[in-house]
Design an enzyme around this catalytic site. Structure first.
Site, short mmCIF file in Angstrom:
data_model
loop_
_atom_site.label_atom_id
_atom_site.label_comp_id
_atom_site.label_asym_id
_atom_site.label_seq_id
_atom_site.Cartn_x
_atom_site.Cartn_y
_atom_site.Cartn_z
N GLY A 48 0.84 -1.20 0.00
CA GLY A 48 0.00 0.00 0.00
C GLY A 48 0.88 1.25 0.00
O GLY A 48 2.05 1.19 0.35
N ASP A 73 0.08 -4.40 11.33
CA ASP A 73 0.25 -5.63 10.55
C ASP A 73 -0.76 -6.67 11.01
O ASP A 73 -0.95 -6.85 12.22
CB ASP A 73 1.69 -6.13 10.77
CG ASP A 73 2.10 -7.08 9.68
OD1 ASP A 73 1.42 -8.12 9.50
OD2 ASP A 73 3.08 -6.79 8.98
N ILE A 74 -1.35 -7.38 10.07
CA ILE A 74 -2.35 -8.40 10.44
C ILE A 74 -1.70 -9.62 11.09
O ILE A 74 -2.40 -10.45 11.66
CB ILE A 74 -3.23 -8.84 9.24
CG1 ILE A 74 -2.40 -9.43 8.11
CG2 ILE A 74 -4.04 -7.65 8.74
CD1 ILE A 74 -3.25 -10.01 6.96
N ALA A 128 -6.34 -7.17 2.77
CA ALA A 128 -4.89 -7.29 2.95
C ALA A 128 -4.44 -8.70 2.62
O ALA A 128 -4.56 -9.60 3.45
CB ALA A 128 -4.52 -6.94 4.39
N SER A 179 -11.94 -14.19 -4.71
CA SER A 179 -11.42 -14.15 -6.08
C SER A 179 -12.04 -15.23 -6.94
O SER A 179 -12.39 -16.31 -6.44
CB SER A 179 -9.91 -14.38 -6.02
OG SER A 179 -9.39 -14.59 -7.29
N TYR A 209 -2.78 -19.61 -4.10
CA TYR A 209 -3.44 -18.33 -3.82
C TYR A 209 -4.97 -18.52 -3.79
O TYR A 209 -5.66 -18.10 -2.85
CB TYR A 209 -3.04 -17.30 -4.89
CG TYR A 209 -3.99 -16.15 -5.02
CD1 TYR A 209 -4.01 -15.14 -4.05
CD2 TYR A 209 -4.89 -16.07 -6.08
CE1 TYR A 209 -4.90 -14.08 -4.16
CE2 TYR A 209 -5.78 -15.02 -6.19
CZ TYR A 209 -5.79 -14.04 -5.23
OH TYR A 209 -6.68 -13.01 -5.32
N LYS A 267 -7.96 -18.21 -0.64
CA LYS A 267 -9.23 -17.46 -0.67
C LYS A 267 -10.41 -18.39 -0.37
O LYS A 267 -11.34 -18.02 0.36
CB LYS A 267 -9.42 -16.80 -2.05
CG LYS A 267 -8.38 -15.74 -2.37
CD LYS A 267 -8.64 -14.45 -1.61
CE LYS A 267 -7.57 -13.42 -1.81
NZ LYS A 267 -7.82 -12.15 -1.15
N LEU A 284 -2.05 -7.86 -16.63
CA LEU A 284 -1.98 -7.45 -18.04
C LEU A 284 -2.02 -5.94 -18.26
O LEU A 284 -1.14 -5.38 -18.91
CB LEU A 284 -3.12 -8.13 -18.82
CG LEU A 284 -3.18 -7.77 -20.30
CD1 LEU A 284 -1.93 -8.24 -21.03
CD2 LEU A 284 -4.43 -8.37 -20.94
N ILE A 295 2.92 -11.63 -24.88
CA ILE A 295 1.56 -12.17 -24.84
C ILE A 295 1.70 -13.68 -24.68
O ILE A 295 2.32 -14.34 -25.53
CB ILE A 295 0.77 -11.79 -26.11
CG1 ILE A 295 0.57 -10.27 -26.14
CG2 ILE A 295 -0.57 -12.53 -26.15
CD1 ILE A 295 -0.16 -9.74 -27.36
N ARG A 347 -10.56 -12.91 -20.66
CA ARG A 347 -10.81 -12.61 -19.24
C ARG A 347 -11.96 -11.61 -19.13
O ARG A 347 -12.24 -10.84 -20.05
CB ARG A 347 -9.57 -11.99 -18.58
CG ARG A 347 -8.41 -12.94 -18.44
CD ARG A 347 -8.69 -14.01 -17.40
NE ARG A 347 -7.59 -14.95 -17.26
CZ ARG A 347 -7.43 -16.04 -18.02
NH1 ARG A 347 -8.30 -16.32 -18.97
NH2 ARG A 347 -6.42 -16.85 -17.83
N GLY A 384 -0.83 -22.55 -15.96
CA GLY A 384 -1.99 -22.32 -15.08
C GLY A 384 -3.00 -21.32 -15.59
O GLY A 384 -3.93 -20.97 -14.87
N1 UFG Z 1 -0.95 -11.74 -19.84
C1 UFG Z 1 -0.07 -11.62 -20.91
N2 UFG Z 1 1.09 -10.92 -20.72
C2 UFG Z 1 1.41 -10.36 -19.52
C3 UFG Z 1 0.51 -10.49 -18.43
C4 UFG Z 1 -0.67 -11.20 -18.63
O1 UFG Z 1 -0.31 -12.14 -22.01
O2 UFG Z 1 2.49 -9.76 -19.42
C5 UFG Z 1 -2.20 -12.50 -20.03
C6 UFG Z 1 -2.31 -13.71 -19.13
O3 UFG Z 1 -1.67 -14.83 -19.71
C7 UFG Z 1 -3.84 -13.87 -19.03
C8 UFG Z 1 -4.35 -12.42 -19.12
O4 UFG Z 1 -3.29 -11.66 -19.68
O5 UFG Z 1 -4.30 -14.56 -20.14
C9 UFG Z 1 -4.68 -11.84 -17.76
O6 UFG Z 1 -3.58 -12.06 -16.89
P1 UFG Z 1 -3.43 -11.37 -15.46
O7 UFG Z 1 -2.12 -11.83 -14.90
O8 UFG Z 1 -3.66 -9.92 -15.56
O9 UFG Z 1 -4.65 -11.95 -14.63
P2 UFG Z 1 -5.10 -13.46 -14.32
O10 UFG Z 1 -6.32 -13.75 -15.17
O11 UFG Z 1 -3.98 -14.40 -14.41
O12 UFG Z 1 -5.48 -13.35 -12.79
C10 UFG Z 1 -6.24 -12.27 -12.26
C11 UFG Z 1 -5.76 -11.95 -10.86
C12 UFG Z 1 -6.03 -13.11 -9.95
C13 UFG Z 1 -7.50 -13.48 -10.02
C14 UFG Z 1 -7.92 -13.72 -11.44
C15 UFG Z 1 -9.41 -13.95 -11.49
O13 UFG Z 1 -4.38 -11.62 -10.88
O14 UFG Z 1 -5.69 -12.77 -8.64
O15 UFG Z 1 -7.60 -12.60 -12.25
O16 UFG Z 1 -9.91 -14.03 -12.79
F1 UFG Z 1 -7.72 -14.60 -9.33
#
Ligand code: UFG
Length: 327
Positions: free
Chosen positions: A36, A51-52, A73, A116, A140, A144, A189, A206, A220, A283
């Site tokens: 933060g 701190d929690i 947090a 999440s 993670y 949750k 992203l 990408i 997404r 993943g």
């Molecule tokens: N992506 C890229 N390049 C990058 C970063 C991301 O291509 O540099 C892609 C990822 O592969 C994914 C998409 O963009 O396909 C979104 O990626 P993010 O890392 O932004 O988000 P995630 O979908 O992996 O995860 C996010 C949150 C999680 C949450 C999830 C719920 O970070 O905490 O959304 O949908 F659980």
């Protein structure tokens, strides 16, 4: 209401604080400032640096007497949680149990929690509703899900009433431009796209273009942080007025591919945003899209700021403002 916002100096927390203040709630922020930012604090609010993991800090905070609290947090990097699970066990799980014990000991019985979409794991069907099976693919997401279960037990045993808000992909910044504190070392992203657009990094990757989607890149459901903030306040009002717990998905119900996001950012920012297609990231499910019907029914909530242009333009404005003040 008198509300303690734990993690209120963070990216989502600060937007929630702004919305609570707009609705006339009296806010105190509790944050250890590990991620933060002081910049995200409002002068009108009390601030407790704590701190929690420190039960003395928590007891001192809850001892001030609050009607409700919002807990944001947590560590949230899914990839890191697979390599350093202990970090997530301690902060996310132990920290939350400390909060639950301190809150209930001080008779603070309304809780809004940042859950999440990661609790679901690989989708079995789309859009994802609240009843979808919960099989988190990363630790993670498991933290949750386990916290959702702890809250359900504390509801039964201690009368805690909670709202578990399952965010899909949080993005965007305060449309009024008051909040523009940037997250450090982002992995998501849109912040990465913005770092390229603002010259803070040369190019981006990408991850995978061979998914079974319309252009081969992952889909997404991006939901604006102001929409999430509005949902927190509505959820707080719901659980406290009905004295009833609630678990709800929060998404825009719109799927956007990575390539669509990058192309829209090129159009809106006027920057080339060089991007290389590289191998898939481990993943990553091909497609995650929420059903927000239950949120509409229970909270009268619907995303209003979550169209791609608003997501990108508000984020770009925050990046420009932050960078220009740094100079
Ligand atoms: N992506 C890229 N390049 C990058 C970063 C991301 O291509 O540099 C892609 C990822 O592969 C994914 C998409 O963009 O396909 C979104 O990626 P993010 O890392 O932004 O988000 P995630 O979908 O992996 O995860 C996010 C949150 C999680 C949450 C999830 C719920 O970070 O905490 O959304 O949908 F659980």
């Amino acid at each position: 209401m008198k509300v303690l916002v734990i993690g209120g100096a963070g990216y989502i927390g600060s937007h929630v604080v702004k919305e609570l203040m707009a609705k006339g709630h009296k806010v105190t922020v509790f944050d250890n400032l590990s991620s933060g930012l002081k910049q995200n604090l409002f002068a009108e609010n009390d601030f407790i640096q704590g701190d929690i993991l420190n039960t003395t800090d928590l007891d001192a905070a809850f001892g001030r007497g609050f009607d409700a609290f919002i807990h944001l947090a947590a560590f949230k990097a899914a990839g890191e949680s697979m390599i350093k699970p202990e970090k997530y066990s301690v902060n996310n799980i132990t920290g939350t149990l400390n909060i639950l014990n301190s809150a209930t000991a001080h008779d603070c019985k309304y809780m809004v929690f940042s859950s999440s979409a990661a609790v679901f794991g690989e989708p079995q069907y789309l859009p994802i509703d609240e009843n979808h099976p919960k099989n988190p693919e990363n630790y993670y997401g498991y933290t949750k899900l386990s916290i959702e279960q702890f809250m359900a037990w504390y509801d039964k045993l201690k009368g805690l009433k909670y709202a578990a808000l399952r965010y899909f992909n949080a993005a965007g910044y305060d449309p009024e431009g008051v909040l523009y504190g940037l997250e450090q070392n982002p992995a998501n992203l849109l912040p990465i796209i913005m770092e390229v657009a603002c010259g803070m990094r040369e190019k981006m990757k990408i991850f995978g273009n061979d998914y079974d989607t319309r252009d081969g890149t992952c889909i997404r459901d991006y939901v604006h942080v102001t929409d999430l903030a509005i949902a927190h306040v509505k959820a707080l009002e719901y659980i406290s007025s009905k004295n009833e717990s609630l678990t709800v998905n929060l998404g825009s119900e719109t799927g956007t591919t990575v390539t669509e996001m990058v192309e829209a950012a090129r159009r809106i920012t006027g920057h080339a945003i060089p991007a290389d297609y590289v191998e898939r990231r481990a993943g990553d499910p091909a497609c995650l899209v929420a059903s927000a019907k239950y949120a509409a029914e229970k909270l009268n909530w619907k995303a209003q700021y979550s169209d791609i242009d608003t997501l990108i333009s508000t984020t770009y404005n925050a990046y420009k403002k932050f960078n220009s003040e740094k100079k």
